[in-house]
Design a protein around this motif. Structure first.
Motif, PDB file in Angstrom:
ATOM      1  N   GLN A 185      27.683  -1.414 -11.646  1.00  0.00           N
ATOM      2  CA  GLN A 185      27.731  -2.663 -12.386  1.00  0.00           C
ATOM      3  C   GLN A 185      26.566  -2.702 -13.371  1.00  0.00           C
ATOM      4  O   GLN A 185      25.434  -2.369 -13.013  1.00  0.00           O
ATOM      5  CB  GLN A 185      27.626  -3.865 -11.444  1.00  0.00           C
ATOM      6  N   PHE A 186      26.835  -3.124 -14.588  1.00  0.00           N
ATOM      7  CA  PHE A 186      25.757  -3.268 -15.558  1.00  0.00           C
ATOM      8  C   PHE A 186      24.788  -4.349 -15.073  1.00  0.00           C
ATOM      9  O   PHE A 186      25.188  -5.343 -14.484  1.00  0.00           O
ATOM     10  CB  PHE A 186      26.303  -3.624 -16.939  1.00  0.00           C
ATOM     11  N   GLY A 187      23.528  -4.121 -15.358  1.00  0.00           N
ATOM     12  CA  GLY A 187      22.490  -5.011 -14.867  1.00  0.00           C
ATOM     13  C   GLY A 187      21.726  -4.391 -13.713  1.00  0.00           C
ATOM     14  O   GLY A 187      20.609  -4.794 -13.419  1.00  0.00           O
ATOM     15  N   ALA A 188      22.327  -3.385 -13.058  1.00  0.00           N
ATOM     16  CA  ALA A 188      21.625  -2.667 -12.003  1.00  0.00           C
ATOM     17  C   ALA A 188      20.626  -1.702 -12.627  1.00  0.00           C
ATOM     18  O   ALA A 188      20.768  -1.298 -13.777  1.00  0.00           O
ATOM     19  CB  ALA A 188      22.619  -1.908 -11.128  1.00  0.00           C
ATOM     20  N   LYS A 189      19.615  -1.321 -11.866  1.00  0.00           N
ATOM     21  CA  LYS A 189      18.587  -0.412 -12.370  1.00  0.00           C
ATOM     22  C   LYS A 189      19.160   0.968 -12.651  1.00  0.00           C
ATOM     23  O   LYS A 189      18.786   1.631 -13.619  1.00  0.00           O
ATOM     24  CB  LYS A 189      17.445  -0.310 -11.363  1.00  0.00           C
ATOM     25  N   SER A 190      20.061   1.428 -11.804  1.00  0.00           N
ATOM     26  CA  SER A 190      20.729   2.714 -12.011  1.00  0.00           C
ATOM     27  C   SER A 190      22.230   2.497 -11.857  1.00  0.00           C
ATOM     28  O   SER A 190      22.675   1.820 -10.927  1.00  0.00           O
ATOM     29  CB  SER A 190      20.234   3.766 -11.014  1.00  0.00           C
ATOM     30  N   VAL A 191      23.001   3.062 -12.783  1.00  0.00           N
ATOM     31  CA  VAL A 191      24.442   2.805 -12.837  1.00  0.00           C
ATOM     32  C   VAL A 191      25.182   4.121 -13.021  1.00  0.00           C
ATOM     33  O   VAL A 191      24.850   4.904 -13.913  1.00  0.00           O
ATOM     34  CB  VAL A 191      24.780   1.860 -14.017  1.00  0.00           C
ATOM     35  N   PHE A 192      26.190   4.368 -12.182  1.00  0.00           N
ATOM     36  CA  PHE A 192      27.059   5.501 -12.420  1.00  0.00           C
ATOM     37  C   PHE A 192      27.943   5.216 -13.623  1.00  0.00           C
ATOM     38  O   PHE A 192      28.295   4.072 -13.897  1.00  0.00           O
ATOM     39  CB  PHE A 192      27.931   5.784 -11.197  1.00  0.00           C
ATOM     40  N   ALA A 193      28.292   6.285 -14.350  1.00  0.00           N
ATOM     41  CA  ALA A 193      29.193   6.159 -15.492  1.00  0.00           C
ATOM     42  C   ALA A 193      30.573   5.749 -14.985  1.00  0.00           C
ATOM     43  O   ALA A 193      30.749   5.428 -13.815  1.00  0.00           O
ATOM     44  CB  ALA A 193      29.260   7.479 -16.247  1.00  0.00           C
ATOM     45  N   ASP A 194      31.563   5.786 -15.868  1.00  0.00           N
ATOM     46  CA  ASP A 194      32.917   5.418 -15.454  1.00  0.00           C
ATOM     47  C   ASP A 194      33.499   6.522 -14.585  1.00  0.00           C
ATOM     48  O   ASP A 194      34.401   7.265 -14.985  1.00  0.00           O
ATOM     49  CB  ASP A 194      33.803   5.178 -16.681  1.00  0.00           C
ATOM     50  N   LEU A 195      32.955   6.629 -13.383  1.00  0.00           N
ATOM     51  CA  LEU A 195      33.403   7.626 -12.420  1.00  0.00           C
ATOM     52  C   LEU A 195      34.243   6.956 -11.344  1.00  0.00           C
ATOM     53  O   LEU A 195      34.103   5.773 -11.079  1.00  0.00           O
ATOM     54  CB  LEU A 195      32.205   8.304 -11.747  1.00  0.00           C
ATOM     55  N   ASP A 196      35.078   7.731 -10.730  1.00  0.00           N
ATOM     56  CA  ASP A 196      35.764   7.281  -9.531  1.00  0.00           C
ATOM     57  C   ASP A 196      34.773   7.468  -8.374  1.00  0.00           C
ATOM     58  O   ASP A 196      34.558   8.584  -7.901  1.00  0.00           O
ATOM     59  CB  ASP A 196      37.029   8.112  -9.314  1.00  0.00           C
ATOM     60  N   ILE A 197      34.146   6.380  -7.959  1.00  0.00           N
ATOM     61  CA  ILE A 197      33.087   6.463  -6.954  1.00  0.00           C
ATOM     62  C   ILE A 197      33.611   7.056  -5.655  1.00  0.00           C
ATOM     63  O   ILE A 197      32.930   7.861  -5.004  1.00  0.00           O
ATOM     64  CB  ILE A 197      32.466   5.075  -6.700  1.00  0.00           C
TER      65      ILE A 197
END
Length: 262
Positions: free
Chosen positions: A158-170
């Motif tokens: 989620q944007f706003g988090a310190k670290s964010v995964f790209a548009d990946l299938d988590i």
């Protein structure tokens, strides 16, 4: 952590070096420090930690078992963590029994609580933490893959988090990472008190702070593939990264090039 420092400024500097994985520099400073203050248990703990980071577990264990005096709380956890990592079952059970009998005590701070929960979960099939206990304790006690994936999605997609995964299938990224770890458990670097950590290189995997990054970290319960967290991280020349780019199609990497500093 226990305080028995003779020169706290040097110890803080060494901690800073170790946090950046600059182990050789840290060892030079802490060895010189221990020549001056040979009885400082906190200094010894940092030397042990430097060997653990370098995965020189036998040397760390040799130093600890050579101590004739009572261990500090930190050194006690160092010793038990090494017994667990090296799968020394008799030693682990001996320490567990001492804790149950009250001859070994762990403080109530979360760092030591994780060790206590790990031990009790390992040897007492009836032991269970409360649903109100913090996430890490629940995952050490009774692992739940879906809870972990949900936590990663919530914290790192989620944007706003310190670290964010790209548009990946988590879920796919989690599955690929866990499969790799399950086949390479010996690669895990002990992360006190009861975790292993792994680092991966995956083009365009996310952002950390305001910077795009190609690297991420996974943390597992020690000697297992039970991932409890994954997060994008910035590169560090002192860390070895496993190349994960062969999994790009599986984790569905999409364009993620706008809005962040190169």
């Amino acid at each position: 952590m226990e305080k028995n420092s003779y020169d706290s400024s040097i110890l803080e500097f060494v901690r800073s070096l170790l946090s950046k994985y600059q182990v050789d520099s840290a060892q030079r400073f802490i060895l010189k420090y221990l020549e001056k203050y040979p009885n400082d248990k906190e200094g010894l703990h940092l030397l042990i930690l430097s060997y653990i980071i370098n995965q020189n577990y036998d040397k760390a264990l040799f130093l600890l078992e050579g101590q004739s005096e009572l261990y500090s709380q930190d050194l006690l956890v160092d010793l038990l963590s090494l017994y667990i990592k090296l799968d020394m079952k008799d030693k682990i059970y001996e320490m567990y029994s001492s804790a149950i009998l009250g001859t070994v005590h762990f403080s109530n701070c979360i760092f030591y609580k994780q060790m206590e929960v790990y031990l009790r979960s390992k040897f007492d099939s009836c032991f269970s933490v409360s649903r109100k206990d913090i996430y890490s304790l629940r995952m050490i006690n009774k692992y739940c893959k879906n809870a972990v994936i949900g936590k990663i999605k919530k914290n790192h997609s989620q944007f706003g988090a310190k670290s964010v995964f790209a548009d990946l299938d988590i879920s796919s990224l989690f599955g690929c990472t866990r499969n790799f770890i399950n086949s390479h458990l010996s690669f895990g670097r002990l992360c006190l008190p009861v975790y292993d950590e792994y680092y991966f290189y995956l083009n365009g995997c996310g952002v950390c702070g305001d910077y795009k990054t190609d690297y991420f970290r996974a943390v597992t319960v020690v000697n297992t593939s039970n991932i409890i967290t994954m997060t994008p991280v910035l590169p560090n020349s002192y860390i070895y990264y496993h190349d994960f780019n062969m999994n790009q199609d599986k984790v569905k990497v999409k364009s993620f090039n706008e809005g962040f500093t190169s």
